[in-house]
Design a protein around this motif. Structure first.
Motif, short mmCIF file in Angstrom:
data_model
loop_
_atom_site.label_atom_id
_atom_site.label_comp_id
_atom_site.label_asym_id
_atom_site.label_seq_id
_atom_site.Cartn_x
_atom_site.Cartn_y
_atom_site.Cartn_z
N HIS A 8 28.52 62.07 42.23
CA HIS A 8 29.61 61.47 43.00
C HIS A 8 29.72 59.97 42.74
N GLY A 9 29.04 59.49 41.74
CA GLY A 9 29.12 58.09 41.38
C GLY A 9 28.35 57.15 42.29
N ILE A 10 27.41 57.68 43.05
CA ILE A 10 26.60 56.86 43.95
C ILE A 10 25.23 56.67 43.33
N SER A 11 24.84 55.43 43.12
CA SER A 11 23.61 55.13 42.41
C SER A 11 22.37 55.58 43.17
N LYS A 12 21.31 55.85 42.42
CA LYS A 12 20.05 56.26 43.02
C LYS A 12 19.51 55.17 43.93
N SER A 13 19.69 53.92 43.51
CA SER A 13 19.17 52.81 44.30
C SER A 13 19.88 52.72 45.65
N ARG A 14 21.19 52.95 45.66
CA ARG A 14 21.93 52.91 46.93
C ARG A 14 21.50 54.06 47.84
N VAL A 15 21.29 55.23 47.26
CA VAL A 15 20.85 56.37 48.06
C VAL A 15 19.52 56.06 48.74
N LEU A 16 18.58 55.50 47.98
CA LEU A 16 17.28 55.19 48.54
C LEU A 16 17.37 54.10 49.60
N SER A 17 18.16 53.05 49.32
CA SER A 17 18.31 51.94 50.27
C SER A 17 18.91 52.42 51.58
N VAL A 18 19.98 53.20 51.49
CA VAL A 18 20.66 53.68 52.70
C VAL A 18 19.75 54.60 53.49
N ASN A 19 19.01 55.46 52.81
CA ASN A 19 18.10 56.36 53.52
C ASN A 19 17.00 55.59 54.23
N VAL A 20 16.50 54.54 53.60
CA VAL A 20 15.47 53.72 54.25
C VAL A 20 16.03 53.08 55.51
N ILE A 21 17.26 52.54 55.42
CA ILE A 21 17.86 51.88 56.59
C ILE A 21 18.18 52.88 57.69
N MET A 22 18.69 54.06 57.35
CA MET A 22 18.98 55.07 58.35
C MET A 22 17.70 55.58 59.01
N LEU A 23 16.64 55.68 58.21
CA LEU A 23 15.35 56.08 58.78
C LEU A 23 14.86 55.04 59.78
N LEU A 24 14.96 53.76 59.41
CA LEU A 24 14.54 52.70 60.31
C LEU A 24 15.43 52.64 61.56
N SER A 25 16.70 52.96 61.40
CA SER A 25 17.62 52.96 62.53
C SER A 25 17.24 54.04 63.54
N LEU A 26 16.99 55.25 63.05
CA LEU A 26 16.63 56.36 63.93
C LEU A 26 15.26 56.15 64.57
N THR A 27 14.27 55.77 63.75
CA THR A 27 12.94 55.57 64.30
C THR A 27 12.89 54.33 65.19
N GLY A 28 13.74 53.33 64.89
CA GLY A 28 13.76 52.12 65.70
C GLY A 28 14.23 52.39 67.11
N SER A 29 15.35 53.10 67.25
CA SER A 29 15.85 53.41 68.59
C SER A 29 14.91 54.36 69.33
N SER A 30 14.30 55.30 68.59
CA SER A 30 13.33 56.21 69.21
C SER A 30 12.13 55.45 69.73
N THR A 31 11.65 54.49 68.94
CA THR A 31 10.48 53.71 69.34
C THR A 31 10.79 52.85 70.56
N VAL A 32 11.97 52.25 70.59
CA VAL A 32 12.36 51.43 71.74
C VAL A 32 12.40 52.27 73.01
N ILE A 33 13.02 53.45 72.94
CA ILE A 33 13.10 54.32 74.11
C ILE A 33 11.70 54.80 74.53
N GLY A 34 10.91 55.23 73.56
CA GLY A 34 9.59 55.75 73.87
C GLY A 34 8.64 54.70 74.42
N THR A 35 8.57 53.55 73.76
CA THR A 35 7.67 52.48 74.23
C THR A 35 8.18 51.86 75.53
N GLY A 36 9.49 51.87 75.71
CA GLY A 36 10.05 51.38 76.97
C GLY A 36 9.59 52.24 78.14
#
Length: 322
Positions: free
Chosen positions: A111-139
């Motif tokens: 689909h014309g999407i580079s491997k580097s962009r796929v990896l970068s976006v997945n890292v950020i989405m992972l941090l986004s999901l785990t970040g909000s989960s951690t805030v709720i859980g530790t709160g």
């Protein structure tokens, strides 16, 4: 290389042995309360929990698509996104955690999407999901004062909240800073990427919403296995679901976080619900999420097979015209 593999295998075995010992000791300790265990399933609640987890995954997929498409406006439909993003559900129980990203890189290249962009976006989405989960859980840990001393849990919560807010409102600047840090620590060559701040905030908002639904689904699983309805328990159960899932994901020695996730969940719920629910809920919730993984992963495989056949037919038609 062999020594590294052997060390990893040994550590995994020791971890699983520790988890089994923990649960066995808890069963022995509470045997007088568990020997007369009788489960009464309430299937409408279990079905609702299943649907909520499914919606969680779909909303997270929309967040992923929002950023993966970005300003380039790549022709990636919602259906294609569901297939391309959720094929990873079939690989999450395979040790290594990287197979999901490798599959996405291969498929999105068409689909014309580079491997580097796929990896970068997945890292950020992972941090986004785990970040909000951690805030709720530790709160919740800070508010309840359980497991950890309040000063320590307050410190952890403050650090998690600060990091999460920087991730959300820092846009791609914070995201790219994290990418550079990962490159330096793990000697990777992940490229930075650009996306409007509004796009990033929208993606983080979708991920937060998906996590809230995921946490609430745990409450309905508890109702489904016979726990009396009590809306006050939505918060502790949701917090336990989210934080345990995050901890389980980052423990690379346990495929799919098996055992680790259940242990954290049990520890957080022990003082909030009755002991029978405390023991059964982690197993019941694992069953619900596994069923969703199979549903979404299977659906993704069918969709990708359909897209592949359609692409092949289109290519054959173009060759005939030539």
């Amino acid at each position: 290389m062999k020594n590294k593999h052997a060390l990893r295998l040994t550590a995994s075995i020791l971890l699983m042995a520790g988890v089994l010992w923990f649960f066995w000791s808890q069963v022995r300790r509470h045997w007088d309360q568990l020997e007369h265990l009788h489960l009464h399933f309430f299937w409408p609640a279990m079905l609702l929990a299943l649907v909520l987890v499914l919606i969680h995954y779909v909303i997270a997929t929309l967040a992923w698509r929002t950023v993966i498409v970005g300003k380039s406006g790549q022709p990636l439909t919602i259906t294609q996104s569901i297939g391309l993003s959720n094929i990873s559900q079939l690989t999450k129980y395979v040790p290594g955690k990287v197979w999901s990203y490798a599959i996405q890189m291969h498929l999105l290249a068409a689909h014309g999407i580079s491997k580097s962009r796929v990896l970068s976006v997945n890292v950020i989405m992972l941090l986004s999901l785990t970040g909000s989960s951690t805030v709720i859980g530790t709160g919740y840990l800070w508010f309840s004062g359980m497991i950890l001393p309040r000063p320590l849990s307050a410190l952890i919560f403050s650090a998690a909240l600060t990091a999460y807010l920087l991730l959300v409102f820092g846009g791609t600047w914070t995201a790219n800073l994290l990418v550079r840090l990962i490159n330096r620590l793990f000697r990777q060559r992940i490229d930075t990427f650009d996306a409007p701040l509004a796009t990033m905030i929208r993606a983080h908002g979708l991920n937060l919403l998906s996590n809230l639904l995921y946490g609430i689904s745990g409450y309905f699983v508890a109702i489904g296995i016979g726990m009396p309805s009590d809306f006050a328990l939505i918060v502790p159960i949701s917090a336990a679901m989210l934080l345990s899932d995050t901890v389980g994901f980052f423990v690379f020695l346990a495929p799919g976080g098996i055992g680790v996730r259940e242990s954290v969940m049990y520890a957080m719920l022990k003082s909030a619900v009755d002991i029978q629910t405390c023991f059964v809920l982690p197993l019941a919730f694992r069953l619900v999420t596994t069923i969703n993984d199979l549903i979404l992963g299977g659906t993704a495989a069918v969709l990708l097979n359909h897209f592949s056949k359609r692409s092949t037919r289109r290519s054959a038609a173009d060759d005939l015209q030539l």
